[in-house]
Design an enzyme around this catalytic site. Structure first.
Site, short mmCIF file in Angstrom:
data_model
loop_
_atom_site.label_atom_id
_atom_site.label_comp_id
_atom_site.label_asym_id
_atom_site.label_seq_id
_atom_site.Cartn_x
_atom_site.Cartn_y
_atom_site.Cartn_z
N ASP A 1 -7.38 18.99 -13.99
CA ASP A 1 -7.69 17.65 -14.48
C ASP A 1 -7.29 17.62 -15.95
OD1 ASP A 1 -8.90 15.38 -15.56
OD2 ASP A 1 -10.62 15.47 -14.20
N LYS B 1 -8.22 6.59 -19.00
CA LYS B 1 -8.55 7.07 -20.34
C LYS B 1 -7.33 6.97 -21.28
CE LYS B 1 -12.43 7.63 -18.39
NZ LYS B 1 -12.39 8.32 -17.16
N ARG C 1 0.85 -1.20 0.00
CA ARG C 1 0.00 0.00 0.00
C ARG C 1 0.88 1.24 0.00
NH1 ARG C 1 -1.31 1.71 4.61
NH2 ARG C 1 -2.06 -0.24 5.49
N TYR D 1 -16.69 16.44 -15.28
CA TYR D 1 -17.17 15.06 -15.23
C TYR D 1 -18.18 14.89 -14.09
CZ TYR D 1 -17.18 10.08 -14.27
OH TYR D 1 -17.58 8.80 -14.00
O1 P1T Z 1 -13.34 6.97 -13.75
P1 P1T Z 1 -12.16 7.46 -12.98
O2 P1T Z 1 -10.87 6.82 -13.40
O3 P1T Z 1 -12.38 7.43 -11.50
O4 P1T Z 1 -11.96 9.00 -13.37
C1 P1T Z 1 -12.92 9.98 -13.13
C2 P1T Z 1 -12.80 11.09 -14.13
C3 P1T Z 1 -12.16 12.27 -13.76
N1 P1T Z 1 -11.98 13.28 -14.64
C4 P1T Z 1 -12.43 13.20 -15.90
C5 P1T Z 1 -12.22 14.34 -16.84
C6 P1T Z 1 -13.09 12.04 -16.35
O5 P1T Z 1 -13.51 12.00 -17.61
C7 P1T Z 1 -13.30 10.97 -15.43
C8 P1T Z 1 -14.03 9.74 -15.82
N2 P1T Z 1 -14.87 9.94 -16.92
C9 P1T Z 1 -15.69 8.99 -17.49
C10 P1T Z 1 -15.84 7.75 -17.01
C11 P1T Z 1 -16.43 9.45 -18.67
O6 P1T Z 1 -16.96 8.62 -19.43
O7 P1T Z 1 -16.47 10.67 -18.89
#
Ligand code: P1T
Length: 383
Positions: free
Chosen positions: A170, A195, A46, A98
């Site tokens: 972000d 992503k 961890r 998001y």
């Molecule tokens: O899904 P996660 O890895 O926890 O990330 C969240 C997140 C944060 N910031 C942005 C700009 C994002 O697009 C996302 C996750 N977005 C999607 C799952 C989506 O389809 O837009």
């Protein structure tokens, strides 16, 4: 090192015990100690894991930062950033972001006493007006999800410095290949690694990169104390994905440009959101702070009918209807009912997330097939 070389080599070394060229997957939770406290820098996974540490060094190098941290998801990374704050503190955040980010802010942290103000950050006066002496963090997404608004990071950095608060960006949609917020004055860069960094829709992961050592220490403390880390197998997959980040992003950008141009000519399409258009608000800022315009394109339909959007989203064959983005394969999504359903309807409509808005994550398939697929799906609306 230039970007492509960094993507493949930065922070990595051949395995000293075997010469393995690829970073091994250290699938272990714990590490032998010769006597209590006498270890090789690793005690418990961890806290640190060699595969994760290699990825964290690589991510830091890509963002031109000193310290990288990998988390179990993008939201876990955001969670750690907000835990830097205390009850009574305020955050000024992008109003088009998001849905899950909005949800953690409003449903998890607001009840704990942290206050969020959402503003249109394309208007810097709005940001200025929202800042108070309690503001501890400005949180920006650029390009925004899903309407691809472009926010001027350097100007926000000036406002954050004046206010004596942190600026977090972000950078999920742009990736460090297209935009490096730390260079523009941000304090924290965040990624949904799920992503483009992962790139193959097979991992959920998040990351933070910072330059300031004291800030890094606080974040490492939170990463270890709250424990939302990623596993070594996922760290390996992302290291592999990143090796082609520069190649993939070039291909995503070229395909997205061609799709944006095609949509602009299509009679069923109303608004189209792609920062490469000269008449896109803040196009000049995008030219200034980004290397190219990314792989995301959103658009609404004439008449703004939900049923038309449903027809298009269900009518594509190569574009898969799914949440997420940034993989090599093309995805189509309906933000109002999928990724942004957590945002109240009035709020989301204000930012352009209308009922017929459709979001495309343009993959790296053959462009002719993608265009043909979209055309046949859009023609179902016209008939
Ligand atoms: O899904 P996660 O890895 O926890 O990330 C969240 C997140 C944060 N910031 C942005 C700009 C994002 O697009 C996302 C996750 N977005 C999607 C799952 C989506 O389809 O837009």
């Amino acid at each position: 090192m230039k970007f492509g070389t960094k993507a493949i080599h930065a922070g990595l070394e051949h395995d000293p015990s075997t010469g393995a060229v690829m970073t091994p997957i250290y699938q272990t939770s714990t590490y032998a100690q010769a006597s209590p406290g006498d270890h090789k820098g690793y005690e418990y996974s961890r806290t640190q894991n060699p595969t994760r540490a290699a990825l964290e060094r690589n991510l830091a190098a890509l963002e031109n930062g000193k310290f990288g941290l990998a988390f179990g998801s993008g939201l876990a990374a955001i969670d750690s950033v907000i835990k830097l704050l205390e009850p009574g503190d305020e955050v000024v955040a992008t109003n088009d972001l998001y849905g899950g980010t909005y949800r953690i802010f409003i449903k998890v942290f607001e009840p704990l006493g942290i206050h969020f103000r959402f503003v249109d950050m394309t208007d810097l006066d709005e940001v200025r007006k929202a800042i108070t002496e309690r503001t501890k963090l400005i949180w920006a997404e650029t390009p925004t999800n899903p309407t691809l608004k472009i926010i001027d990071i350097s100007s926000l950095a000036v406002l954050a410095t004046e206010a004596g608060c942190l600026l977090g960006v972000d950078n999920t949609f742009a990736t460090p290949y297209l935009q490096q917020p730390l260079k523009l004055g941000a304090d924290i860069v965040m990624h949904s690694v799920t992503k483009y960094l992962g790139g193959h829709s097979d991992v959920v992961m998040g990351a933070l990169v910072v330059n300031d050592e004291a800030l890094a220490e606080k974040l490492y403390f939170l990463q270890n104390s709250c424990g939302a880390v990623c596993g070594p197998m996922d760290a390996f997959l992302v290291l592999r994905g990143i090796k082609t980040l520069h190649l993939r992003m070039e291909a995503h950008c070229i395909n997205a440009m061609q799709i944006a141009n095609f949509l602009r000519e299509h009679p069923a399409v109303d608004q189209i959101y792609w920062p490469g258009f000269e008449d896109h608000a803040n196009h000049e800022v995008a030219v200034e702070q980004m290397k190219d315009f990314g792989g995301m394109v959103s658009f609404s339909l004439k008449g703004d009918r939900l049923e038309d959007a449903m027809k298009v989203c269900s009518g594509t064959e190569i574009f898969t209807l799914a949440e997420s983005l940034g993989g090599v394969e093309s995805l189509i999504g309906h933000p109002a009912s999928m990724t942004h359903a957590a945002i109240p309807a009035e709020e989301r409509r204000k930012t352009g997330v209308v009922d017929s808005l459709i979001r495309l994550s343009v993959g790296v398939e053959d462009i002719d097939d993608l265009l043909e697929d979209l055309e046949q799906a859009l023609n179902q609306v016209q008939s």
